[in-house]
Design a protein around this motif. Structure first.
Motif, PDB file in Angstrom:
ATOM      1  N   MET A   1       0.829  -1.195   0.000  1.00  0.00           N
ATOM      2  CA  MET A   1       0.000   0.000   0.000  1.00  0.00           C
ATOM      3  C   MET A   1       0.872   1.256   0.000  1.00  0.00           C
ATOM      4  SD  MET A   1      -3.084   0.949   0.027  1.00  0.00           S
ATOM      5  CE  MET A   1      -4.173   2.211   0.459  1.00  0.00           C
ATOM      6  N   LYS A   2       1.941   1.239   0.809  1.00  0.00           N
ATOM      7  CA  LYS A   2       2.826   2.388   0.891  1.00  0.00           C
ATOM      8  C   LYS A   2       3.522   2.634  -0.447  1.00  0.00           C
ATOM      9  CE  LYS A   2       6.655   4.196   3.597  1.00  0.00           C
ATOM     10  NZ  LYS A   2       7.602   3.946   4.672  1.00  0.00           N
ATOM     11  N   LEU A   3       3.929   1.566  -1.122  1.00  0.00           N
ATOM     12  CA  LEU A   3       4.599   1.707  -2.414  1.00  0.00           C
ATOM     13  C   LEU A   3       3.656   2.302  -3.464  1.00  0.00           C
ATOM     14  CD1 LEU A   3       7.165   1.155  -4.057  1.00  0.00           C
ATOM     15  CD2 LEU A   3       6.208  -1.083  -4.586  1.00  0.00           C
ATOM     16  N   LEU A   4       2.416   1.866  -3.459  1.00  0.00           N
ATOM     17  CA  LEU A   4       1.432   2.390  -4.396  1.00  0.00           C
ATOM     18  C   LEU A   4       1.168   3.877  -4.142  1.00  0.00           C
ATOM     19  CD1 LEU A   4      -0.560   1.741  -6.682  1.00  0.00           C
ATOM     20  CD2 LEU A   4      -2.230   1.190  -4.925  1.00  0.00           C
ATOM     21  N   LEU A   5       1.037   4.257  -2.893  1.00  0.00           N
ATOM     22  CA  LEU A   5       0.830   5.665  -2.554  1.00  0.00           C
ATOM     23  C   LEU A   5       2.041   6.508  -2.933  1.00  0.00           C
ATOM     24  CD1 LEU A   5      -1.009   5.598   0.887  1.00  0.00           C
ATOM     25  CD2 LEU A   5      -1.875   6.438  -1.294  1.00  0.00           C
ATOM     26  N   LYS A   6       3.242   5.980  -2.702  1.00  0.00           N
ATOM     27  CA  LYS A   6       4.456   6.713  -3.057  1.00  0.00           C
ATOM     28  C   LYS A   6       4.519   6.932  -4.564  1.00  0.00           C
ATOM     29  CE  LYS A   6       9.347   6.996  -2.513  1.00  0.00           C
ATOM     30  NZ  LYS A   6       9.722   8.173  -1.826  1.00  0.00           N
ATOM     31  N   TRP A   7       4.119   5.914  -5.336  1.00  0.00           N
ATOM     32  CA  TRP A   7       4.119   6.037  -6.786  1.00  0.00           C
ATOM     33  C   TRP A   7       3.124   7.101  -7.246  1.00  0.00           C
ATOM     34  CZ3 TRP A   7       1.111   2.502 -10.469  1.00  0.00           C
ATOM     35  CH2 TRP A   7       1.480   2.745 -11.787  1.00  0.00           C
ATOM     36  N   LEU A   8       1.914   7.083  -6.667  1.00  0.00           N
ATOM     37  CA  LEU A   8       0.898   8.075  -7.020  1.00  0.00           C
ATOM     38  C   LEU A   8       1.331   9.489  -6.635  1.00  0.00           C
ATOM     39  CD1 LEU A   8      -2.341   6.157  -6.004  1.00  0.00           C
ATOM     40  CD2 LEU A   8      -1.577   6.693  -8.315  1.00  0.00           C
ATOM     41  N   PHE A   9       1.899   9.627  -5.447  1.00  0.00           N
ATOM     42  CA  PHE A   9       2.361  10.938  -5.005  1.00  0.00           C
ATOM     43  C   PHE A   9       3.565  11.417  -5.817  1.00  0.00           C
ATOM     44  CE2 PHE A   9       0.444  10.247  -0.542  1.00  0.00           C
ATOM     45  CZ  PHE A   9      -0.739  10.839  -0.938  1.00  0.00           C
ATOM     46  N   SER A  10       4.412  10.480  -6.248  1.00  0.00           N
ATOM     47  CA  SER A  10       5.548  10.854  -7.091  1.00  0.00           C
ATOM     48  C   SER A  10       5.075  11.367  -8.439  1.00  0.00           C
ATOM     49  CB  SER A  10       6.482   9.656  -7.285  1.00  0.00           C
ATOM     50  OG  SER A  10       7.054   9.271  -6.065  1.00  0.00           O
ATOM     51  N   ALA A  11       4.034  10.746  -8.984  1.00  0.00           N
ATOM     52  CA  ALA A  11       3.456  11.236 -10.236  1.00  0.00           C
ATOM     53  C   ALA A  11       2.856  12.623 -10.029  1.00  0.00           C
ATOM     54  CB  ALA A  11       2.396  10.259 -10.738  1.00  0.00           C
ATOM     55  N   ALA A  12       2.188  12.826  -8.904  1.00  0.00           N
ATOM     56  CA  ALA A  12       1.637  14.147  -8.597  1.00  0.00           C
ATOM     57  C   ALA A  12       2.762  15.171  -8.416  1.00  0.00           C
ATOM     58  CB  ALA A  12       0.765  14.079  -7.350  1.00  0.00           C
ATOM     59  N   ALA A  13       3.888  14.737  -7.853  1.00  0.00           N
ATOM     60  CA  ALA A  13       5.039  15.625  -7.692  1.00  0.00           C
ATOM     61  C   ALA A  13       5.609  16.025  -9.049  1.00  0.00           C
ATOM     62  CB  ALA A  13       6.106  14.963  -6.826  1.00  0.00           C
ATOM     63  N   LEU A  14       5.635  15.097  -9.994  1.00  0.00           N
ATOM     64  CA  LEU A  14       6.090  15.440 -11.344  1.00  0.00           C
ATOM     65  C   LEU A  14       5.166  16.469 -11.990  1.00  0.00           C
ATOM     66  CD1 LEU A  14       7.314  12.086 -12.919  1.00  0.00           C
ATOM     67  CD2 LEU A  14       8.643  14.148 -12.500  1.00  0.00           C
ATOM     68  N   LEU A  15       3.872  16.309 -11.783  1.00  0.00           N
ATOM     69  CA  LEU A  15       2.928  17.300 -12.290  1.00  0.00           C
ATOM     70  C   LEU A  15       3.141  18.658 -11.617  1.00  0.00           C
ATOM     71  CD1 LEU A  15      -0.342  15.185 -12.536  1.00  0.00           C
ATOM     72  CD2 LEU A  15       1.017  16.090 -14.421  1.00  0.00           C
ATOM     73  N   ALA A  16       3.460  18.639 -10.332  1.00  0.00           N
ATOM     74  CA  ALA A  16       3.725  19.883  -9.611  1.00  0.00           C
ATOM     75  C   ALA A  16       4.996  20.549 -10.125  1.00  0.00           C
ATOM     76  CB  ALA A  16       3.840  19.606  -8.111  1.00  0.00           C
ATOM     77  N   VAL A  17       6.020  19.755 -10.437  1.00  0.00           N
ATOM     78  CA  VAL A  17       7.250  20.315 -11.002  1.00  0.00           C
ATOM     79  C   VAL A  17       6.945  20.987 -12.333  1.00  0.00           C
ATOM     80  CG1 VAL A  17       9.504  19.726 -11.980  1.00  0.00           C
ATOM     81  CG2 VAL A  17       8.819  18.735  -9.813  1.00  0.00           C
ATOM     82  N   ALA A  18       6.150  20.329 -13.163  1.00  0.00           N
ATOM     83  CA  ALA A  18       5.788  20.905 -14.461  1.00  0.00           C
ATOM     84  C   ALA A  18       4.962  22.183 -14.286  1.00  0.00           C
ATOM     85  CB  ALA A  18       5.008  19.887 -15.282  1.00  0.00           C
ATOM     86  N   TYR A  19       4.161  22.236 -13.246  1.00  0.00           N
ATOM     87  CA  TYR A  19       3.358  23.425 -12.979  1.00  0.00           C
ATOM     88  C   TYR A  19       4.226  24.576 -12.459  1.00  0.00           C
ATOM     89  CZ  TYR A  19      -0.187  26.459 -10.935  1.00  0.00           C
ATOM     90  OH  TYR A  19      -0.962  27.543 -10.612  1.00  0.00           O
ATOM     91  N   LEU A  20       5.189  24.244 -11.597  1.00  0.00           N
ATOM     92  CA  LEU A  20       6.013  25.267 -10.966  1.00  0.00           C
ATOM     93  C   LEU A  20       7.138  25.775 -11.853  1.00  0.00           C
ATOM     94  CD1 LEU A  20       6.338  23.688  -7.409  1.00  0.00           C
ATOM     95  CD2 LEU A  20       4.995  25.696  -8.052  1.00  0.00           C
ATOM     96  N   TYR A  21       7.618  24.942 -12.766  1.00  0.00           N
ATOM     97  CA  TYR A  21       8.777  25.310 -13.576  1.00  0.00           C
ATOM     98  C   TYR A  21       8.476  25.040 -15.051  1.00  0.00           C
ATOM     99  CZ  TYR A  21      13.565  25.527 -15.247  1.00  0.00           C
ATOM    100  OH  TYR A  21      14.695  25.850 -15.944  1.00  0.00           O
ATOM    101  N   SER A  22       8.649  26.036 -15.873  1.00  0.00           N
ATOM    102  CA  SER A  22       8.271  25.913 -17.281  1.00  0.00           C
ATOM    103  C   SER A  22       9.250  25.086 -18.108  1.00  0.00           C
ATOM    104  CB  SER A  22       8.125  27.305 -17.896  1.00  0.00           C
ATOM    105  OG  SER A  22       9.376  27.979 -17.852  1.00  0.00           O
ATOM    106  N   GLY A  23      10.421  24.762 -17.584  1.00  0.00           N
ATOM    107  CA  GLY A  23      11.393  23.958 -18.318  1.00  0.00           C
ATOM    108  C   GLY A  23      11.065  22.481 -18.332  1.00  0.00           C
TER     109      GLY A  23
END
Length: 117
Positions: A1-23
């Motif tokens: 369960m923890k691994l699945l949540l980490k994967w989902l949150f990591s994907a959300a973090a990638l989306l946040a990086v794309a939102y915060l930084y235009s590069g």
């Protein structure tokens, strides 16, 4: 369960990086899931080898060269997937720094959530 949540949150973090930084650009949440899996696999397999090979440089720079290794992993993940686009090495460096900070927050939250009592 923890691994699945980490994967989902990591994907959300990638989306946040794309939102915060235009590069950095991510095509969709599904693309972010794929990119997070690729990035996790690279960090698990290739990163330890790179850290070992660059140990002398890392020691001379007092550990600052690890930022370059992280940026290389971020850039490699972008080149392996079509859903994650990075403008260049500088963008990979800044994107990996933002992603690392978000990963620290994710790890902290997951450790608090799955605290063994």
């Amino acid at each position: 369960m923890k691994l699945l949540l980490k994967w989902l949150f990591s994907a959300a973090a990638l989306l946040a990086v794309a939102y915060l930084y235009s590069g950095v650009a991510v095509s969709s949440f599904t693309g972010a899931l794929i990119a997070a899996a690729v990035l996790g696999a690279l960090n698990m397999v290739v990163r330890p080898i790179l850290v070992l090979l660059t140990l002398p440089v890392t020691l001379v720079t007092l550990g600052l060269f690890l930022f370059v290794v992280n940026a290389l992993m971020f850039w490699a993940a972008a080149s392996l997937t079509s859903s994650l686009n990075v403008a260049g090495f500088g963008a990979a460096l800044i994107g990996s720094l933002i992603y690392s900070v978000l990963q620290l927050v994710i790890d902290f939250v997951l450790e608090r959530l799955f605290l063994d009592k």
